[in-house]
Design a protein around this motif. Structure first.
Motif, short mmCIF file in Angstrom:
data_model
loop_
_atom_site.label_atom_id
_atom_site.label_comp_id
_atom_site.label_asym_id
_atom_site.label_seq_id
_atom_site.Cartn_x
_atom_site.Cartn_y
_atom_site.Cartn_z
N THR A 125 1.12 -1.27 -0.16
CA THR A 125 0.13 0.10 -0.42
C THR A 125 0.99 0.97 -0.07
OG1 THR A 125 -1.71 -1.15 1.06
CG2 THR A 125 -1.91 1.11 1.00
N LEU A 126 1.84 1.05 0.77
CA LEU A 126 2.78 2.64 0.53
C LEU A 126 3.24 2.45 -0.13
CD1 LEU A 126 4.82 4.61 2.52
CD2 LEU A 126 6.35 2.73 3.02
N LEU A 127 4.04 1.68 -1.18
CA LEU A 127 3.99 2.02 -2.84
C LEU A 127 3.12 2.34 -3.59
CD1 LEU A 127 6.24 -1.22 -2.92
CD2 LEU A 127 7.38 0.62 -2.14
N LEU A 128 2.12 1.94 -3.32
CA LEU A 128 1.13 2.41 -4.07
C LEU A 128 0.76 4.19 -3.90
CD1 LEU A 128 -1.17 1.89 -6.48
CD2 LEU A 128 -2.38 0.47 -4.41
N MET A 129 0.38 4.90 -2.77
CA MET A 129 0.26 5.73 -2.67
C MET A 129 1.69 6.52 -3.11
SD MET A 129 -2.44 5.40 -1.31
CE MET A 129 -2.39 4.28 -2.02
N LEU A 130 3.14 6.59 -2.73
CA LEU A 130 4.16 7.03 -3.37
C LEU A 130 3.70 7.22 -4.65
CD1 LEU A 130 7.03 5.36 -0.94
CD2 LEU A 130 5.79 8.08 -0.68
N TYR A 131 3.93 5.66 -5.42
CA TYR A 131 3.37 5.70 -6.62
C TYR A 131 2.06 7.33 -7.66
CZ TYR A 131 2.51 4.21 -11.63
OH TYR A 131 1.89 4.81 -12.79
N ASN A 132 1.41 6.77 -6.79
CA ASN A 132 0.03 7.92 -6.98
C ASN A 132 0.87 9.92 -6.72
OD1 ASN A 132 -2.51 6.91 -7.73
ND2 ASN A 132 -2.12 5.38 -5.82
N ILE A 133 1.34 9.23 -5.47
CA ILE A 133 2.28 11.10 -5.32
C ILE A 133 3.47 10.95 -6.70
CG2 ILE A 133 3.71 11.98 -4.22
CD1 ILE A 133 2.74 10.48 -1.53
N TYR A 134 3.69 10.70 -7.75
CA TYR A 134 4.98 10.18 -8.77
C TYR A 134 4.51 11.01 -9.44
CZ TYR A 134 7.51 9.47 -12.79
OH TYR A 134 7.92 9.27 -13.79
N LEU A 135 2.87 10.17 -9.61
CA LEU A 135 1.92 10.72 -10.93
C LEU A 135 1.15 11.93 -10.70
CD1 LEU A 135 0.29 7.02 -11.36
CD2 LEU A 135 1.74 8.51 -12.86
N ILE A 136 0.43 12.63 -9.34
CA ILE A 136 0.03 14.29 -9.55
C ILE A 136 1.27 14.72 -9.72
CG2 ILE A 136 -0.13 15.18 -7.37
CD1 ILE A 136 -1.98 12.68 -5.95
N ARG A 137 2.71 14.95 -9.25
CA ARG A 137 3.85 15.65 -9.35
C ARG A 137 4.03 15.45 -10.85
NH1 ARG A 137 7.15 14.63 -3.88
NH2 ARG A 137 6.27 15.79 -2.86
N LYS A 138 4.07 14.90 -11.24
CA LYS A 138 4.69 14.14 -12.85
C LYS A 138 3.54 15.32 -13.78
CE LYS A 138 5.38 11.33 -16.27
NZ LYS A 138 5.33 10.19 -16.36
N ARG A 139 2.30 14.74 -13.63
CA ARG A 139 1.30 15.88 -14.28
C ARG A 139 1.02 17.37 -13.68
NH1 ARG A 139 -4.46 14.09 -11.96
NH2 ARG A 139 -3.66 15.25 -10.00
N ALA A 140 1.16 17.65 -13.02
CA ALA A 140 1.45 19.07 -12.35
C ALA A 140 2.50 19.88 -12.69
CB ALA A 140 1.86 19.30 -10.96
N ARG A 141 3.74 19.03 -13.38
CA ARG A 141 4.64 19.61 -14.06
C ARG A 141 4.80 19.59 -15.32
NH1 ARG A 141 8.37 15.62 -10.21
NH2 ARG A 141 7.89 14.39 -12.56
N ARG A 142 4.56 18.90 -15.86
CA ARG A 142 4.06 19.01 -17.34
C ARG A 142 3.11 20.26 -17.39
NH1 ARG A 142 1.94 12.66 -19.37
NH2 ARG A 142 4.47 11.99 -19.86
N ALA A 143 1.84 20.39 -16.44
CA ALA A 143 1.00 21.50 -16.62
C ALA A 143 1.84 22.74 -16.70
CB ALA A 143 -0.04 21.32 -15.45
N ALA A 144 3.00 22.68 -15.65
CA ALA A 144 3.54 23.94 -15.69
C ALA A 144 4.43 24.01 -16.92
CB ALA A 144 4.53 24.09 -14.51
N HIS A 145 4.97 22.78 -17.54
CA HIS A 145 5.70 23.11 -18.72
C HIS A 145 4.80 23.71 -19.91
CE1 HIS A 145 9.09 22.42 -21.60
NE2 HIS A 145 8.13 21.72 -22.06
N ALA A 146 3.52 22.87 -20.39
CA ALA A 146 2.69 23.88 -20.66
C ALA A 146 2.32 25.17 -20.62
CB ALA A 146 1.64 22.45 -20.53
N ASP A 147 2.55 25.07 -19.46
CA ASP A 147 1.90 26.78 -19.47
C ASP A 147 2.58 27.72 -19.71
OD1 ASP A 147 -0.52 26.13 -18.24
OD2 ASP A 147 0.15 26.25 -16.72
N GLN A 148 4.50 27.44 -19.74
CA GLN A 148 5.52 28.69 -19.80
C GLN A 148 5.46 28.10 -21.18
OE1 GLN A 148 8.02 26.39 -17.36
NE2 GLN A 148 7.97 27.35 -15.37
N THR A 149 5.69 27.18 -21.96
CA THR A 149 5.94 27.26 -23.50
C THR A 149 4.19 27.76 -24.42
OG1 THR A 149 4.91 24.44 -23.74
CG2 THR A 149 7.69 25.28 -22.70
N GLY A 150 3.47 27.22 -23.84
CA GLY A 150 2.36 27.51 -24.69
C GLY A 150 1.53 28.95 -24.86
#
Length: 103
Positions: A78-103
């Protein structure tokens, strides 16, 4: 009566990590429900997963302390799954921030 209170205090002290983990685990559901109510739609946030990861880590330790292989394995997974979900949320936020800067 004094002996009973001493036994109870000793038992609670031994169970403290598991109790705290359980309270955080339950609290994460309360937090998620409150956030969903505020948003008026079901939401699951990074803070929800962070609370669940913390609780899972504490309950993994409790599983090890009590020598329960099943609790240890389930909570570690369960711990590993929760950490994976945190990783996915952060990855999505980074992509959105990058899209805002370039877009």
């Amino acid at each position: 009566m004094n002996e009973f209170l001493h036994i109870l205090q000793d038992h609670i002290a031994k169970e403290a990590v598991g109790l705290i983990g359980g309270v955080i685990f339950f609290g994460s559901w309360m937090w998620q429900a409150w956030q969903s109510r505020q948003a008026r739609t079901p939401v699951v946030t990074q803070s929800f997963f962070a609370m669940r990861a913390t609780a899972s880590a504490l309950l993994t330790v409790e599983g090890i302390r009590t020598k329960s292989l099943s609790i240890t394995l389930v909570m570690a997974a369960t711990l590993l799954l929760m950490l994976y979900n945190i990783y996915l949320i952060r990855k999505r936020a980074r992509r959105a921030a990058h899209a805002d800067q370039t877009g």
